[in-house]
Design a protein around this motif. Structure first.
Motif, PDB file in Angstrom:
ATOM      1  N   ASP A 158      27.813  35.762  25.990  1.00  0.00           N
ATOM      2  CA  ASP A 158      28.577  34.718  25.395  1.00  0.00           C
ATOM      3  C   ASP A 158      28.114  33.807  24.716  1.00  0.00           C
ATOM      4  O   ASP A 158      28.786  33.615  24.119  1.00  0.00           O
ATOM      5  N   VAL A 163      30.844  32.770  22.778  1.00  0.00           N
ATOM      6  CA  VAL A 163      31.879  31.452  23.326  1.00  0.00           C
ATOM      7  C   VAL A 163      31.198  30.751  24.354  1.00  0.00           C
ATOM      8  O   VAL A 163      32.236  29.799  25.007  1.00  0.00           O
ATOM      9  N   GLN A 164      29.489  30.315  24.733  1.00  0.00           N
ATOM     10  CA  GLN A 164      28.568  29.590  24.998  1.00  0.00           C
ATOM     11  C   GLN A 164      28.868  28.943  24.492  1.00  0.00           C
ATOM     12  O   GLN A 164      28.257  28.416  23.194  1.00  0.00           O
TER      13      GLN A 164
END
Length: 164
Positions: A158, A163-164
């Motif tokens: 991630d 994504v994070q």
């Protein structure tokens, strides 16, 4: 016999195979004590002849049911930046040099390699910097990637992919 295993996974990455078998790259490996170069060339158009690399013992194949034995026998792994290949090499506790294919669009492989490098798990370069990296790399800075922690790996992915 000190061995380098090169893998392109299930893809083709002729630039990597071509660059790692140049006399300059082979000489850089030989100067570090490596005597054997095993190439897994995948779907690429190149399948180098064992005699084409005079400085080092060369073996090449396209695919096998499993490359686990090649990984276990290797003292250094040079790999494309595919997540599966990286994980397999890191899980085996082997020093890993990832060669990023800078010709790919939307190169998530670069992000993965960069993050694993920042966490000191691997070294990375491109085909154009491979020989120089082989000459100057310091494998002693690498830290083990501890396998068996899927949550940690999911978080890592991630983070690497933004994504994070």
């Amino acid at each position: 016999m000190k061995t380098v295993f090169v893998t392109v996974g299930t893809t083709s990455f002729d630039d990597l195979i071509e660059n790692v078998t140049t006399s300059e790259a082979a000489q850089a490996l030989k100067s570090r004590g490596y005597e054997r170069l095993v190439l897994q060339v995948g779907r690429g158009s190149l399948l180098p002849d064992p005699e084409s690399c005079p400085h080092i013992r060369l073996e090449a194949f396209r695919f096998k049911d499993s490359i686990a034995e090649d990984i276990q026998q290797a003292d250094l792994i040079i790999s494309h930046a595919g997540a599966g290949s990286c994980l397999e090499a890191l899980g085996a506790g082997k020093p890993l040099l990832v060669v990023v294919n800078d010709k790919l669009m939307d190169n998530h492989q670069l992000e993965l390699a960069r993050q694993l490098h920042m966490d000191s798990h691997l070294l990375y370069c491109t085909c154009s910097t491979l020989t120089e990296t082989l000459r100057t790399m310091d494998l002693s800075v690498l830290q083990l990637f501890l396998p068996g922690q899927p949550k940690n790996f999911a978080n890592f992915l991630d983070k690497a992919l933004g994504v994070q």
